[in-house]
Design a protein around this motif. Structure first.
Motif, mmCIF file in Angstrom:
data_model
loop_
_atom_site.group_PDB
_atom_site.id
_atom_site.type_symbol
_atom_site.label_atom_id
_atom_site.label_comp_id
_atom_site.label_asym_id
_atom_site.label_seq_id
_atom_site.Cartn_x
_atom_site.Cartn_y
_atom_site.Cartn_z
ATOM 1 N N GLN A 1 0.836 -1.215 0.000
ATOM 2 C CA GLN A 1 0.000 0.000 0.000
ATOM 3 C C GLN A 1 0.863 1.254 0.000
ATOM 4 O O GLN A 1 1.735 1.406 0.871
ATOM 5 C CB GLN A 1 -0.813 0.011 1.286
ATOM 6 N N GLY A 2 0.631 2.113 -0.947
ATOM 7 C CA GLY A 2 1.336 3.398 -0.954
ATOM 8 C C GLY A 2 2.778 3.329 -1.403
ATOM 9 O O GLY A 2 3.486 4.333 -1.376
ATOM 10 N N SER B 1 9.359 5.733 2.205
ATOM 11 C CA SER B 1 8.725 6.665 3.151
ATOM 12 C C SER B 1 8.605 6.102 4.563
ATOM 13 O O SER B 1 8.271 6.826 5.488
ATOM 14 C CB SER B 1 7.329 7.036 2.649
ATOM 15 N N TRP B 2 8.851 4.812 4.706
ATOM 16 C CA TRP B 2 8.788 4.178 6.030
ATOM 17 C C TRP B 2 10.175 4.050 6.658
ATOM 18 O O TRP B 2 10.341 3.426 7.699
ATOM 19 C CB TRP B 2 8.112 2.800 5.917
ATOM 20 N N CYS C 1 9.900 12.210 4.947
ATOM 21 C CA CYS C 1 8.443 12.305 5.067
ATOM 22 C C CYS C 1 7.816 11.799 3.766
ATOM 23 O O CYS C 1 8.461 11.811 2.712
ATOM 24 C CB CYS C 1 8.000 13.728 5.368
ATOM 25 N N PRO C 2 6.584 11.295 3.841
ATOM 26 C CA PRO C 2 5.921 10.792 2.627
ATOM 27 C C PRO C 2 5.288 11.932 1.839
ATOM 28 O O PRO C 2 4.556 12.734 2.403
ATOM 29 C CB PRO C 2 4.835 9.870 3.201
ATOM 30 N N TYR D 1 1.718 16.795 0.911
ATOM 31 C CA TYR D 1 2.557 16.601 2.095
ATOM 32 C C TYR D 1 1.739 16.262 3.329
ATOM 33 O O TYR D 1 2.293 15.874 4.335
ATOM 34 C CB TYR D 1 3.360 17.886 2.361
ATOM 35 N N PRO E 1 -1.710 11.507 4.266
ATOM 36 C CA PRO E 1 -1.080 10.192 4.213
ATOM 37 C C PRO E 1 -2.073 9.049 3.989
ATOM 38 O O PRO E 1 -2.047 8.049 4.687
ATOM 39 C CB PRO E 1 -0.400 10.084 5.577
ATOM 40 N N GLU E 2 -2.958 9.188 3.041
ATOM 41 C CA GLU E 2 -3.924 8.124 2.699
ATOM 42 C C GLU E 2 -3.719 7.791 1.223
ATOM 43 O O GLU E 2 -3.443 8.673 0.432
ATOM 44 C CB GLU E 2 -5.371 8.608 2.850
ATOM 45 N N THR E 3 -3.984 6.532 0.880
ATOM 46 C CA THR E 3 -3.676 6.105 -0.491
ATOM 47 C C THR E 3 -4.838 6.328 -1.463
ATOM 48 O O THR E 3 -4.967 5.619 -2.448
ATOM 49 C CB THR E 3 -3.326 4.604 -0.517
ATOM 50 N N PHE F 1 3.726 7.171 -2.215
ATOM 51 C CA PHE F 1 4.412 8.156 -1.373
ATOM 52 C C PHE F 1 5.899 8.214 -1.682
ATOM 53 O O PHE F 1 6.612 7.221 -1.506
ATOM 54 C CB PHE F 1 4.214 7.806 0.107
#
Ligand SMILES: Cc1cc2nc3c(=O)[nH]c(=O)nc-3n(C[C@H](O)[C@H](O)[C@H](O)COP(=O)(O)OP(=O)(O)OC[C@H]3O[C@@H](n4cnc5c(N)ncnc54)[C@H](O)[C@@H]3O)c2cc1C
Lengths: 383, 187
Positions: free
Chosen positions: A40-41, A211-212, A227-228, A273, A276-278, A311
């Protein structure tokens, strides 16, 4: 049944950066395991796949970054052949880019040709009439001209990731799922545990979790300040061959129209920025599509096939981190932001050299771990 | 070594009125400002501005001279209820002191105003007007935690200034302060 694996190097992150690193390490006859997380993302499967130092570099950035981007492009063909990937199988092809000077921008892009000349980028300013000759399907109502850049490239990042993952499996480089959930010290080595209960004991670790990476870094006691930055993409189907180059539109989140395969158009994007949702949102998709239909009026008839988001991992100076961390057993490879596909191959090569304590062959000082970075800022969404 | 100082000033009732008048005249920019920054403007404030826009076609009285250009009665930033936020803003803007100095900005007077929809900047007097509801809600994180990103990165509060809407005359378009001042927030 859970697995217990002992390797020279564990790579945390199974996106393009992690997989390229794993492949380059394996070519050095090191034993490698990759730990992957959620799909995801993930940026690597969301990307447009443009390989364009000229459109992406900005003169406020250090010259070393341009050199890295350039090496990223130059190294693609030898990288593909070294690992036996045919250009067709991963959608790699050389192409020109048309950097459109859109009328929706208040300032003209024409002065960009000056630094492009300085950096030896083969480019030419096109008047609106010349743009019409070069790209007859673009409407001159939308641009004041364009910079035509020669011989950059595109790749299909999804196909490339799949090819690399298959290569890894065939070369006894396990790709574990479930994400890294724990880190312990084991007699000077690092013991990593996954969400599926597998254990990897490694002499060295590469953190390439996009991003993780901040979250993953904390498990090792490291501060990796990424940051994502969300980007949305729409995939459309239309008549093949309408564009002879990649149309790059430096407005909003810097959009583009990439012909991925005949009749398949990848159109984007945003820089978000704070979300943070896909998901895909009306404002972004609406703007992307209306800009597309203004620039290529025939696109109004193209069929929407799919849309997605991902992201980009960004540091606050917008440069990657490619370096050993304070803990000398750990190398960090992240922060590729808008250029992770372009930098996929070269990052793998550089990180493998760092792991082997070899000189990387490029100046990486600008990309060192622990350089002073401001905290992130709440930028407005661009699209 | 560059310096940067923040002072505070108490709000005047006519400032709220003037900022609302300005907002009516720049409704498009205001709506865009809030959406793109995920700023949840309280419904009644936005509804009031939209209603006035609908009634008078976006024409609002032009204040002469603009009330935000007058010299404020400033007090030390530590003496106002939002002292902690102002201290954070001063600390974060100090990170940009060199760029700010190029734009001849080494101080800012901040007023927290009730009932206004956005952060506004008056370049003439170097005054920053912050809505009271926003000043109370500013977070040191980039976003609220989600399942995908449970530990959001920390963030500066400098955006309150850099992304404040520059108070231009009603006939002129506005823009965020960083853009108008030519400052790159990420350099
Ligand atoms: C919309 C969009 C368009 C783009 N277009 C381009 C382009 O045209 N050209 C270009 O060069 N770049 C482009 N990029 C940027 C590029 O995609 C990224 O820079 C690059 O893919 C980053 O790769 P990565 O492997 O670091 O991160 P990712 O691809 O995000 O991979 C990170 C991986 O880490 C894994 N992970 C997460 N948590 C854990 C954990 N706890 N344990 C183990 N693994 C974990 C995730 O599962 C994921 O697979 C684009 C990006 C986006 C979003």
């Amino acid at each position: 049944m859970s697995r217990n694996i002992r390797v020279d190097v564990a790579v945390v992150g199974d996106g393009l950066i992690g997989m390229s690193t794993a492949l380059h390490l394996r070519r050095r006859y090191l034993s490698v395991a990759v730990i992957g997380g959620t799909t995801q993302g993930r940026a690597s499967t969301a990307a447009a796949g443009m390989l364009t130092p000229a459109c992406e570099y900005d003169p406020w950035m250090p010259q070393e970054f341009y050199e890295l981007l350039r090496e990223g492009l130059d190294y693609y063909p030898p990288f593909l052949s070294a690992f036996g990937f045919t250009p067709e199988s991963v959608g790699f092809r050389s192409t020109d880019f048309t950097l459109l000077d859109l009328v929706e921008r208040p300032d003209s892009l024409q002065s960009r040709t000056e630094w492009m000349d300085k950096y030896g980028i083969e480019n030419r300013w096109l008047s609106p009439a010349e743009v019409c000759d070069a790209e007859p399907h673009l409407s001159p109502r939308t641009f004041r001209g364009a910079i035509r850049i020669k011989d950059e490239a595109v790749v299909n990042p999804r196909a490339l990731l799949q090819a690399m993952t298959e290569w890894a499996s065939a070369e006894e480089c396990p790709v574990l799922v479930g994400g890294l959930t724990g880190v312990d010290d084991e007699h000077g080595r690092l013991r990593l545990t996954t969400g599926e209960g597998d254990t990897v004991i490694a002499d060295q670790v590469v953190i390439a979790a996009g991003s993780w990476s901040g979250q993953v870094g904390r498990a090792f006691g490291l501060d990796i300040p990424v940051c994502p930055v969300k980007g949305q993409i729409v995939r459309l189907a239309g008549p093949p061959g309408l564009l002879r180059s990649v149309a790059f539109m430096p407005s909003g989140g810097c959009g583009s129209i990439v012909s991925r395969s005949p009749g398949e158009y990848i159109v984007g994007t945003s820089e978000e920025y704070l979300r943070p949702e896909t998901d895909n949102t009306a404002g972004v998709v609406g703007t992307i599509l209306s800009r597309l239909c203004a620039v290529v009026p025939e696109a109004a008839e193209w069929r929407i096939e799919e849309m997605w988001s991902g992201f980009r991992p960004m540091t606050s100076d917008e440069l990657p981190i490619l370096a050993r961390a304070d803990d000398p057993r750990i190398v960090v490879a992240t922060g590729h932001h808008r250029n992770g596909v372009l930098l996929t191959a070269v990052t793998g090569r550089l990180v493998a050299a760092l792991i082997d304590d070899e000189a990387p062959g490029l100046s990486l000082d600008r990309f060192r771990y622990g350089r002073p970075l401001r905290p992130h800022t709440r930028f407005a969404t661009k699209y | 070594m560059n310096s940067f100082t923040i002072r505070a000033a108490r709000p005047h009732a006519d400032e709220t009125t003037a900022l609302l008048d300005w907002s009516v005249g720049h409704l498009d920019e205001l709506e865009r400002w809030a959406i793109r920054r995920q700023v949840p403007v309280p419904g009644p404030i936005l509804a009031g501005i939209r209603r006035r826009y609908a009634e008078d076609g976006g024409r609002a009285p032009e204040p002469v001279p603009p009330v935000w250009d007058r010299e404020p009665d400033s007090v030390p930033a530590g003496q106002v209820p939002e002292a902690a936020l102002l201290a954070a803003l001063e600390r974060d803007l100090l990170l940009y002191a060199a760029s700010l100095a190029e734009g001849r900005i080494d101080d800012l007077t901040v007023t927290t105003v009730p009932g206004v929809p956005a952060a506004f900047y008056a370049p003439q007097s170097r005054r920053l007007f912050l809505p009271d509801w926003l000043a109370e809600a500013v977070s040191g994180r980039l976003f609220a935690p989600t399942a995908l990103f449970p530990e959001p990165p920390s963030a500066t509060v400098s955006w309150l200034f850099f992304q404040s809407l520059v108070l231009t005359p009603p006939s002129l378009p506005s823009g965020p302060a960083a853009h108008v001042l030519g400052i790159r927030e990420s350099d």
